[in-house]
Write a protein that holds these residues in place. Sequence first.
Motif, PDB file in Angstrom:
ATOM      1  N   SER A   9      77.488  65.491  67.339  1.00 29.49           N
ATOM      2  CA  SER A   9      78.102  65.771  66.034  1.00 29.49           C
ATOM      3  C   SER A   9      77.166  66.614  65.188  1.00 29.49           C
ATOM      4  N   ALA A  11      76.135  67.166  60.945  1.00 31.41           N
ATOM      5  CA  ALA A  11      76.243  66.624  59.588  1.00 31.41           C
ATOM      6  C   ALA A  11      76.027  67.779  58.614  1.00 31.41           C
ATOM      7  N   ARG A  40      82.209  61.628  54.716  1.00 36.19           N
ATOM      8  CA  ARG A  40      83.452  61.477  55.477  1.00 36.19           C
ATOM      9  C   ARG A  40      83.229  61.971  56.906  1.00 36.19           C
ATOM     10  N   TYR A  41      83.986  61.387  57.830  1.00 36.56           N
ATOM     11  CA  TYR A  41      83.752  61.574  59.260  1.00 36.56           C
ATOM     12  C   TYR A  41      85.034  62.033  59.933  1.00 36.56           C
ATOM     13  N   HIS A  50      82.918  60.696  65.917  1.00 40.03           N
ATOM     14  CA  HIS A  50      83.096  61.857  65.036  1.00 40.03           C
ATOM     15  C   HIS A  50      82.291  63.017  65.593  1.00 40.03           C
ATOM     16  N   SER A  53      80.416  65.247  60.234  1.00 39.90           N
ATOM     17  CA  SER A  53      80.382  64.428  59.024  1.00 39.90           C
ATOM     18  C   SER A  53      80.050  65.336  57.851  1.00 39.90           C
ATOM     19  N   HIS A  55      78.863  65.459  53.770  1.00 42.56           N
ATOM     20  CA  HIS A  55      78.080  64.665  52.820  1.00 42.56           C
ATOM     21  C   HIS A  55      78.041  65.384  51.477  1.00 42.56           C
TER      22      HIS A  55
END
Length: 297
Positions: A9, A11, A40-41, A50, A53, A55
């Motif tokens: 994933s 971020a 939120r993912y 996920h 993500s 932030h």
Amino acid sequence: MTEIRGIRSIAVDVQDLDAAEAFYTQIWRLEKTGAAADARYFHGTSRHHHIVSLHRAGAPAIRRIDFDIATRDGVLALHERLAGFGAQSPHAIAAPGGGFGFGFRDPEGRNFAAVWGGEQRSEAPTPDRPHKVTHVNLNAADYDGTTRFMTQALGLKLVDETIRARFLHAACGDHFSVALVKHSVATLNHVAFDMCDLDSVMRGAGRMKDAGHPIEWGVGRHGPGNNVFAYFAGPEDFPLEYTSEVLQIDDTYVPHGPDFWKFPPGRTDQWGVTAPPSEKLARIQQMFAFVEGGHLI
Ligand SMILES: [Fe+2]
């Protein structure tokens, strides 16, 4: 062989969390899988809980790239090689999706994590929906030093090299999972999402165009990796790629160097249909820095 079997994933820090969620669900076609305080993912169709993500933050940035590790022992083995790189101790991850792993920073300040396990999903690749993050391209100011880190500490395998990029293979079939771009800054170049076929890349490109995100480069077919591509500026100008048909390789693959990977004058891909990358793409492919402390998971 590396313990890393690809990208789990990414971020991403965003200023407008609601707008970014609307983009990634309605246009990019991920599905929301969870939320936490100011985060939120979103999942694709791959097994990962996920693949993105988001932030909430004061400025757009890349927070971290999480590698997918096949086994718990693999996490521990990789951790031993990363003791000198600010690595956290391996631990159970409390954030949505869970898993067991640790964060670390590379010598140029990029944030990564190595994670095994956690919540898994099961879904077949679906037309018009991203399956997974198939590769990340990273700008490297210390090109040779970062290459050494990626190959010696992380164990990725250098499989092909052009005049400006090196392609690094992980423990999966994909030709590459990380590419390093020779640059003046150590920032994010772009993130590529695997679509199930060329038709899905084309439909996605049309969907992006309709939503005010025109193609910044493509549709075309790369040299190394042989993957189809279309590049866009996503929310807050985040550099995104839809891709498909990435070459599947094994240990018999024969790497080539810059003398082999050349296009004829005027071309930037195999097909020769696309215009060169836009000025906007060149700009956004260097502006996303890794945030301080983003390796902490
Ligand atoms: Fe790419």
